[in-house]
Design a protein around this motif. Sequence first.
Motif, mmCIF file in Angstrom:
data_model
loop_
_atom_site.group_PDB
_atom_site.id
_atom_site.type_symbol
_atom_site.label_atom_id
_atom_site.label_comp_id
_atom_site.label_asym_id
_atom_site.label_seq_id
_atom_site.Cartn_x
_atom_site.Cartn_y
_atom_site.Cartn_z
ATOM 1 N N GLU A 274 1.188 -1.029 -0.006
ATOM 2 C CA GLU A 274 0.007 0.243 -0.056
ATOM 3 C C GLU A 274 0.769 1.159 0.199
ATOM 4 N N ARG A 275 1.312 1.267 0.711
ATOM 5 C CA ARG A 275 3.008 2.258 0.939
ATOM 6 C C ARG A 275 3.651 2.322 -0.584
ATOM 7 N N ALA A 277 2.753 1.344 -3.327
ATOM 8 C CA ALA A 277 1.574 2.141 -4.238
ATOM 9 C C ALA A 277 1.427 3.726 -3.918
ATOM 10 N N LYS A 278 1.231 3.922 -3.251
ATOM 11 C CA LYS A 278 0.948 5.162 -2.829
ATOM 12 C C LYS A 278 2.593 5.957 -2.938
ATOM 13 N N ASP A 279 3.496 5.835 -2.844
ATOM 14 C CA ASP A 279 4.476 6.690 -3.076
ATOM 15 C C ASP A 279 4.615 6.932 -4.587
ATOM 16 N N ASP A 281 2.011 6.599 -7.114
ATOM 17 C CA ASP A 281 0.739 6.897 -8.289
ATOM 18 C C ASP A 281 0.279 5.477 -8.097
ATOM 19 N N CYS A 282 -0.363 4.484 -7.613
ATOM 20 C CA CYS A 282 -1.054 3.344 -8.018
ATOM 21 C C CYS A 282 -1.684 3.380 -6.495
ATOM 22 N N GLN A 283 -3.051 3.382 -8.723
ATOM 23 C CA GLN A 283 -4.123 3.681 -7.527
ATOM 24 C C GLN A 283 -5.497 2.472 -7.245
ATOM 25 N N LYS A 310 -5.746 0.449 3.158
ATOM 26 C CA LYS A 310 -7.381 0.873 2.784
ATOM 27 C C LYS A 310 -7.413 1.209 1.130
ATOM 28 N N LEU A 311 -6.465 0.423 0.857
ATOM 29 C CA LEU A 311 -6.558 0.992 -1.174
ATOM 30 C C LEU A 311 -7.756 -1.060 -1.570
#
Length: 409
Positions: A274-275, A277-279, A281-283, A310-311
């Motif tokens: 998840e981290r 992904a956020k770094d 730009d993966c939704q 949460k993703l």
Amino acid sequence: MYERILVRYGDLTLKGKNKKSFVKKANKLIREKVYNESVKYERHHDRLYILLNGADPDEVIASLKRVSGLLSFSKVSKTTQDLDKIKQVANEIVQSELDDKEVTFKVETKRADKRFPLTSLETSQEVAPYILSRTNLLNVDVHNPELTLDIEIRRNGTYIYCKKIAGMGGFPVGIAGKGLLLLSGGIDSPVAGYLAMKQGVEIDAIHFESTPLTSIESAQKVVDLTKKLSQYAPENTIRLHLVPFKDMHQALLEHVSSRYNITIMRRMMYRIAERIAKDNDCQVLINGDSVGQVASQTLESINSVTEVIKLTALRPLSFYDKQDIIKIASEIDTYDISIRPFADCCTVYVPNNPTTKPKYFMCDKFEQKFDYMSLIESTIKRVNTIEITPDSPIKLALEGVTVKEALNN
Ligand code: ATP
Ligand code: MG
């Protein structure tokens, strides 16, 4: 014999701006994959012509089969409006499509240039007998033919083609945003990544590697799988995030009972994913889970993972059975890599009695036993990100026994 390729785009129920960006994206992908200096492109309404200028049509078609969003292709021969010439070229094309089997057949003519003296029907009625008299393998069936010869008569010439070759379908990759694929060395997750791209979702990949607890060859498998997948990606490139998972792996072996080991391991993987992904730009996250396949893929196990992030995690293979997954894996040429016999972190130290119905409170209990948050932080700091293309020369095993050593050498 063939002078151009006719390309038909996929889902043209799209309208207006959406359709425009669909076509624009597809055209960009086509140029990246075909990548041939001699070909030229010609756009006509809802289709594209690739003028071959000497390029091998079958090579171009092989490249087009890696462009998501395309419905089908045809190899086209162009000739003049001279009827004898049309008959001759039409016959050559049909004969080249025949093997020793009888097939049903139809000629379909479109006369776009009304100056041409025969109507569409009259043209077909001239051409069909000419071809039929030269082979015993064709039987006319105007309603449901196996083989259709298309003749389009235009002002600047006559276009003749026979076969529609199926494309990938779906949407141009990237048009739907980006996701992070959890890529193991197994059969399923590369197929999940392929399906995501086919449906328009660009991917980064993440792999949790426990070298030297696991062999460096298991990480090489993931590199090789990513190379195969990168053939479908925008710019033929996929970023692969290699997560050094050995310390976490050891902490789990120390603090978590064997029944819960895999459950907690997956919870840690998803927290890290998840981290990352956020770094990047993966939704969404994407994985190769298929319901019921193994203990970690019961509905309870799937929920135990979802609970900690949460993703959204998409599972394209949720309800596929293994045979269908293997069929796609063979088609995209990942199967032989996936079955190479090297263990990854989920297959090393597999407990012999993993729980199939993990309880949340038990997960909490094990996770309270050690400071997993700082372990996650230090792991994320050490992630190795590499860009993979279809011909990346990376050979990890020649360079060391851990991914870190191999990449530093
Ligand atoms: P696969 O063929 O994809 O390995 P599998 O049947 O072996 O699937 P599991 O090993 O339970 O199933 O893994 C389920 C999913 O979890 C995988 O499809 C993948 O998305 C993810 N996964 C498992 N191990 C890893 C790993 N080491 N790194 C990244 N993702 C992983
Ligand atoms: Mg696996």
